[in-house]
Design a protein around this motif. Structure first.
Motif, PDB file in Angstrom:
ATOM      1  N   GLN A 152       0.831  -1.199   0.000  1.00 36.15           N
ATOM      2  CA  GLN A 152       0.000   0.000   0.000  1.00 36.15           C
ATOM      3  C   GLN A 152       0.869   1.253   0.000  1.00 36.15           C
ATOM      4  O   GLN A 152       2.005   1.232   0.460  1.00 36.15           O
ATOM      5  CB  GLN A 152      -0.970   0.032   1.188  1.00 36.15           C
ATOM      6  CG  GLN A 152      -0.335   0.116   2.551  1.00 36.15           C
ATOM      7  CD  GLN A 152      -1.375   0.160   3.668  1.00 36.15           C
ATOM      8  OE1 GLN A 152      -2.510  -0.268   3.509  1.00 36.15           O
ATOM      9  NE2 GLN A 152      -0.988   0.705   4.808  1.00 36.15           N
ATOM     10  N   PHE A 153       0.307   2.305  -0.567  1.00 35.31           N
ATOM     11  CA  PHE A 153       1.004   3.576  -0.681  1.00 35.31           C
ATOM     12  C   PHE A 153       0.131   4.662  -0.077  1.00 35.31           C
ATOM     13  O   PHE A 153      -1.100   4.590  -0.112  1.00 35.31           O
ATOM     14  CB  PHE A 153       1.306   3.890  -2.144  1.00 35.31           C
ATOM     15  CG  PHE A 153       2.157   2.837  -2.812  1.00 35.31           C
ATOM     16  CD1 PHE A 153       3.526   2.842  -2.678  1.00 35.31           C
ATOM     17  CD2 PHE A 153       1.555   1.823  -3.557  1.00 35.31           C
ATOM     18  CE1 PHE A 153       4.297   1.867  -3.276  1.00 35.31           C
ATOM     19  CE2 PHE A 153       2.319   0.849  -4.162  1.00 35.31           C
ATOM     20  CZ  PHE A 153       3.702   0.862  -4.018  1.00 35.31           C
ATOM     21  N   SER A 154       0.797   5.664   0.465  1.00 32.02           N
ATOM     22  CA  SER A 154       0.077   6.766   1.096  1.00 32.02           C
ATOM     23  C   SER A 154      -0.024   7.942   0.123  1.00 32.02           C
ATOM     24  O   SER A 154       0.997   8.430  -0.379  1.00 32.02           O
ATOM     25  CB  SER A 154       0.794   7.208   2.369  1.00 32.02           C
ATOM     26  OG  SER A 154       0.132   8.298   2.969  1.00 32.02           O
ATOM     27  N   VAL A 155      -1.240   8.357  -0.168  1.00 28.26           N
ATOM     28  CA  VAL A 155      -1.491   9.507  -1.025  1.00 28.26           C
ATOM     29  C   VAL A 155      -2.306  10.511  -0.220  1.00 28.26           C
ATOM     30  O   VAL A 155      -3.456  10.240   0.149  1.00 28.26           O
ATOM     31  CB  VAL A 155      -2.245   9.102  -2.309  1.00 28.26           C
ATOM     32  CG1 VAL A 155      -2.515  10.331  -3.171  1.00 28.26           C
ATOM     33  CG2 VAL A 155      -1.449   8.054  -3.084  1.00 28.26           C
ATOM     34  N   PHE A 156      -1.694  11.659   0.080  1.00 28.32           N
ATOM     35  CA  PHE A 156      -2.322  12.678   0.934  1.00 28.32           C
ATOM     36  C   PHE A 156      -2.775  12.077   2.255  1.00 28.32           C
ATOM     37  O   PHE A 156      -3.850  12.383   2.778  1.00 28.32           O
ATOM     38  CB  PHE A 156      -3.510  13.327   0.222  1.00 28.32           C
ATOM     39  CG  PHE A 156      -3.129  13.992  -1.072  1.00 28.32           C
ATOM     40  CD1 PHE A 156      -2.252  15.062  -1.097  1.00 28.32           C
ATOM     41  CD2 PHE A 156      -3.646  13.524  -2.278  1.00 28.32           C
ATOM     42  CE1 PHE A 156      -1.909  15.662  -2.293  1.00 28.32           C
ATOM     43  CE2 PHE A 156      -3.312  14.126  -3.477  1.00 28.32           C
ATOM     44  CZ  PHE A 156      -2.429  15.190  -3.487  1.00 28.32           C
ATOM     45  N   GLY A 157      -1.941  11.163   2.778  1.00 28.47           N
ATOM     46  CA  GLY A 157      -2.235  10.567   4.077  1.00 28.47           C
ATOM     47  C   GLY A 157      -3.229   9.426   4.025  1.00 28.47           C
ATOM     48  O   GLY A 157      -3.551   8.845   5.068  1.00 28.47           O
ATOM     49  N   ILE A 158      -3.712   9.112   2.840  1.00 34.70           N
ATOM     50  CA  ILE A 158      -4.692   8.028   2.704  1.00 34.70           C
ATOM     51  C   ILE A 158      -3.979   6.768   2.191  1.00 34.70           C
ATOM     52  O   ILE A 158      -3.344   6.805   1.134  1.00 34.70           O
ATOM     53  CB  ILE A 158      -5.815   8.418   1.728  1.00 34.70           C
ATOM     54  CG1 ILE A 158      -6.513   9.690   2.218  1.00 34.70           C
ATOM     55  CG2 ILE A 158      -6.820   7.281   1.558  1.00 34.70           C
ATOM     56  CD1 ILE A 158      -7.529  10.232   1.245  1.00 34.70           C
ATOM     57  N   PRO A 159      -4.062   5.637   2.898  1.00 41.00           N
ATOM     58  CA  PRO A 159      -3.414   4.408   2.429  1.00 41.00           C
ATOM     59  C   PRO A 159      -4.176   3.821   1.232  1.00 41.00           C
ATOM     60  O   PRO A 159      -5.391   3.634   1.293  1.00 41.00           O
ATOM     61  CB  PRO A 159      -3.478   3.490   3.649  1.00 41.00           C
ATOM     62  CG  PRO A 159      -4.633   3.989   4.454  1.00 41.00           C
ATOM     63  CD  PRO A 159      -4.705   5.462   4.227  1.00 41.00           C
ATOM     64  N   ILE A 160      -3.468   3.566   0.158  1.00 37.72           N
ATOM     65  CA  ILE A 160      -4.060   3.001  -1.060  1.00 37.72           C
ATOM     66  C   ILE A 160      -3.454   1.613  -1.301  1.00 37.72           C
ATOM     67  O   ILE A 160      -2.266   1.496  -1.594  1.00 37.72           O
ATOM     68  CB  ILE A 160      -3.791   3.895  -2.289  1.00 37.72           C
ATOM     69  CG1 ILE A 160      -4.225   5.333  -2.034  1.00 37.72           C
ATOM     70  CG2 ILE A 160      -4.462   3.301  -3.517  1.00 37.72           C
ATOM     71  CD1 ILE A 160      -5.712   5.498  -1.844  1.00 37.72           C
ATOM     72  N   PRO A 161      -4.271   0.541  -1.167  1.00 33.16           N
ATOM     73  CA  PRO A 161      -3.731  -0.805  -1.416  1.00 33.16           C
ATOM     74  C   PRO A 161      -3.527  -1.037  -2.916  1.00 33.16           C
ATOM     75  O   PRO A 161      -4.352  -0.633  -3.744  1.00 33.16           O
ATOM     76  CB  PRO A 161      -4.818  -1.726  -0.851  1.00 33.16           C
ATOM     77  CG  PRO A 161      -6.075  -0.925  -0.899  1.00 33.16           C
ATOM     78  CD  PRO A 161      -5.676   0.509  -0.708  1.00 33.16           C
ATOM     79  N   VAL A 162      -2.437  -1.674  -3.251  1.00 31.35           N
ATOM     80  CA  VAL A 162      -2.102  -1.967  -4.653  1.00 31.35           C
ATOM     81  C   VAL A 162      -1.632  -3.417  -4.752  1.00 31.35           C
ATOM     82  O   VAL A 162      -0.805  -3.862  -3.957  1.00 31.35           O
ATOM     83  CB  VAL A 162      -0.992  -1.033  -5.177  1.00 31.35           C
ATOM     84  CG1 VAL A 162      -0.593  -1.416  -6.607  1.00 31.35           C
ATOM     85  CG2 VAL A 162      -1.446   0.422  -5.124  1.00 31.35           C
TER      86      VAL A 162
END
Length: 256
Positions: A152-162
């Motif tokens: 997962q990656f953090s975009v604007f503090g939001i965790p995005i699972p990939v």
């Protein structure tokens, strides 16, 4: 008894004697072949275990195709196959098979070369990949011809699972994992789409991961291919035939 019957009886006895001699010789050859095969198997096992790097106490199976005695007369074995389950070859742990060609039976001479393969089950694979810094090895699965993993990656503090699919391979002796496709929000996407959605955060998912193992293997062994076969991963290594006679190739290599 007539003179005509005597030669026939003598001929019959001669044939019987010759037949007995042939049977005895054949039996001796069979016994000699069995003894030679056993001796060669024990010798080859010790040689390969020592020089290729298998554990000294590891039970292994040695196969020498064809008749052994004629090969001994030439001073070389056409082919030797050594296999052992669940052993370690440097950082690779799994079922190992070593195939060597044109192996000398005596003297300080090289073989023609050969190959080794290590079959890793999913747990063994994850243990190997855990050596890659910051790599989510505990999420790795197999989906031939690729491996799958999730992060997962953090975009604007939001965790995005990939989800990421990677193809295993080898480059200059290193194990490589090259991304081929991605899963974002339940949809399969390509690299450009992933970068468009995540921006610079996607760079970590687009990289090719690599792991150098040369410094933990004899220099005479070089990783040349990695493939997914069913639930397992098979690593194939080239063997320099000079490893049997060159001490430098028996020492661990280096990472460039």
């Amino acid at each position: 008894m007539t003179d005509a019957t005597r030669p026939r009886r003598r001929t019959g006895r001669t044939i019987a004697i010759v037949a007995i001699i042939v049977v005895v010789i054949a039996g001796l050859l069979v016994a000699a072949e069995a003894i030679a095969r056993s001796a060669v198997a024990n010798t080859v096992r010790s040689l390969v275990v020592q020089q290729v790097g298998l554990p000294a106490d590891q039970q292994v199976d040695v196969q020498v195709p064809g008749l052994v005695l004629p090969q001994l007369l030439t001073g070389r074995l056409d082919q030797v196959a050594v296999s052992a389950p669940d052993v370690s070859l440097g950082p690779l742990t799994g079922d190992v098979r070593v195939d060597l060609q044109d192996v000398p039976v005596a003297g300080n001479a090289p073989a023609a070369g050969g190959s080794a393969s290590v079959r890793l089950d999913p747990d063994q694979l994850r243990a190997l990949l855990s050596q890659i810094p910051n790599f989510p090895s505990d999420t790795v699965g197999t989906a031939a011809p690729d491996l799958t993993l999730s992060t997962q990656f953090s975009v604007f503090g939001i965790p995005i699972p990939v989800g990421i699919s990677v193809t295993p391979g080898a480059s200059d002796g290193d194990l490589t994992l090259s991304p081929t496709s991605f899963e974002l929000g339940g949809n399969r996407v390509d690299a450009d789409t992933l970068r468009g959605q995540l921006g610079g955060a996607a760079d970590a998912a687009l990289q090719t991961w690599s792991l150098c193992i040369a410094d933990r293997l004899p220099a005479g062994l070089t990783l040349n291919a990695v493939s997914v076969q069913g639930q397992d991963v098979v690593a194939t290594l080239d063997i320099d035939g000079r490893i049997l006679s060159d001490p430098a190739l028996q020492q661990n290599g280096t990472c460039g």
